[in-house]
Structures are given as C-alpha cells and as structure tokens.
Scaffold this motif. Sequence first.
Motif, mmCIF file in Angstrom:
data_model
loop_
_atom_site.group_PDB
_atom_site.id
_atom_site.type_symbol
_atom_site.label_atom_id
_atom_site.label_comp_id
_atom_site.label_asym_id
_atom_site.label_seq_id
_atom_site.Cartn_x
_atom_site.Cartn_y
_atom_site.Cartn_z
ATOM 1 N N LYS A 26 0.832 -1.207 0.000
ATOM 2 C CA LYS A 26 0.000 0.000 0.000
ATOM 3 C C LYS A 26 0.865 1.256 0.000
ATOM 4 O O LYS A 26 0.594 2.204 -0.743
ATOM 5 N N ASP A 30 1.197 4.102 -3.020
ATOM 6 C CA ASP A 30 1.005 5.506 -2.683
ATOM 7 C C ASP A 30 2.224 6.335 -3.101
ATOM 8 O O ASP A 30 2.095 7.442 -3.622
ATOM 9 N N LYS A 55 -9.953 0.639 -4.151
ATOM 10 C CA LYS A 55 -10.276 1.488 -2.993
ATOM 11 C C LYS A 55 -9.290 1.265 -1.851
ATOM 12 O O LYS A 55 -8.901 2.218 -1.166
ATOM 13 N N LYS A 58 -6.350 3.185 -2.712
ATOM 14 C CA LYS A 58 -6.646 4.598 -2.978
ATOM 15 C C LYS A 58 -6.289 4.981 -4.415
ATOM 16 O O LYS A 58 -5.811 6.081 -4.683
ATOM 17 N N GLU A 60 -7.291 5.864 -8.274
ATOM 18 C CA GLU A 60 -8.394 6.603 -8.879
ATOM 19 C C GLU A 60 -8.416 6.504 -10.400
ATOM 20 O O GLU A 60 -9.287 7.078 -11.044
#
Length: 279
Positions: A26, A30, A55, A58, A60
Amino acid sequence: MKYRLLAMSIDGVLLKNNDRISRETKDAVDFVRKKGVYSVLVTNRSFSAAKKIAKQLKMEHEMISHGGALLAGISGMPILEARMPPEMVYDAAEFLERFPCRIQLESQDYEWENKHQHTRKVLGKIQFSLGEGLFQPKTYTEKISASVYEQQLSALRLFGEFEEEQDAHKCREQLLDAIPDIIIEQNGKHLTVKKEQATKEYALSYLMSELGINREEIIYVGSGTADAPGLEMAGIGVAMGQSADELKEKADWITRSNEQDGVAYLIKEVFRKQMRVEV
C-alpha cells in the motif's frame, strides 16, 4: 528513461496468498502515485471486485477488468467494452448446453447461471463465481440460451465448467468452427468465451494511446502465464518471484514473490530516483 504508467495484475501480485494487501505494498503504490505515475489494475476479476482492491490502494485511475473485456473508470463508466451481443451469446450458450456443463454469463452488473446438477449441490452454501465475481447479483435459470433470447442479454464473458475435460476440448473446437470473432480460453475442464478484442493487452494499448504514453514508458507486473502478452508489450515486463518459468522467460525483470512484497521492492528500486512525471 522515465516510466509514466505502472500496470499491475491483482492475484499473485498485489495480493498475498491470504488475499490481503500488505502495508508495504500500500505504501509503495502511494509512493508511485505521488510521483505522478499512472497506476492501472489489469485483472481477470470483475469490475466490482477490482474496484474493491482499488479502494484499498486509494487508486483513482481506470481499470482493466473481466480479462480485458472492460476498460472503465472508477465510477464504472465504460471507456472501452468488448461485449458479446445477444445473438453471439445465444449461439455460444447453445453449444455449451449440448454437454453436461455448468454455464455462467457475466456482465458488469449482473450474472446468470444455469441450474446444473453441480449448482444444486451448492445451493444453500456459499455461492461462488467462475469469473471471480461474488459482487454482482446472480440469477439462476433452467436454460441460459432461453434467458438470453427472452431478456436479450449481452455478456462480457461466458464461462463453462464441464464434467469431463475432453468435453471441454470438443466444445471449444465446435465453438471456434461455428462462431467467428471469439476467443476461447481453456483451463482443464473450464472454458472462457470472449469477444476477439477482449484482451488485457488490447485494452491497455487503447488506454496508452488515449494518454499519449509509449510502450517504452510503461511497466507491467504479472504473475500468471496469461500476463505474458502484457509483459512483452511493456518497456519493462516484470514477473513475480513465484511465477512459473514460462512467464519468467518472457520477463525483463524478476522481482521478489508476492509473499516477499515483490511489488514494493520493484517500485522502490525503479522509482526512488525518478523525478515526478506528468500524464
């Protein structure tokens, strides 16, 4: 070389063997997002299942799901669809119904399945999807072809689970001879029927064209043999450490396994010195 797009499979890449995403992975996703790199999920899973993973990370950007049959934004709005029209689904279902076979029709928002003997055995238990779904409402019917005709159902994929592998092989040959413009993938007793354009590499090429990204500017990370075309089309094709030798032979880079956070290791090695990019 600056890399502007990172395409990643889900199973065996982002997920550990317990189907969880590690904190290291994760944080790495990021990190690469803050570098301005366009991160894209490329998966055989349904859109709804892929969106759940997105999700958690995160993410998009657009996702390629249903084995390449659908390229859609996070909202679910299709950008590119390789959808089989009702007449094609009807013809394919009729061939599958000539054999003892569990049949499942999959679209973005719904699934239909025949009441095959195997299905009856699991009714009342946890229902599972041949297409890794579990996120779309499922309707059971006595005969898929009849429901397709009555409801005019289109499909992104059609699955068949046969009792005998030789029946799957025979049905595949009959389908290829009878119906043009389709792809049929066989894995043992299982068949997956898709429209000819429904491939991950086709959808990814379309997205790259829309974004103005060259092949040399992308990194593709996969773990299964179905990811081989994606690895071959990328500037850097990366195989996970636990991948089969067949895939590793086509890779430019072999990272650590999913249990060893191979994606996080790759991202740190490739992107830590790269300046922010614009897409």
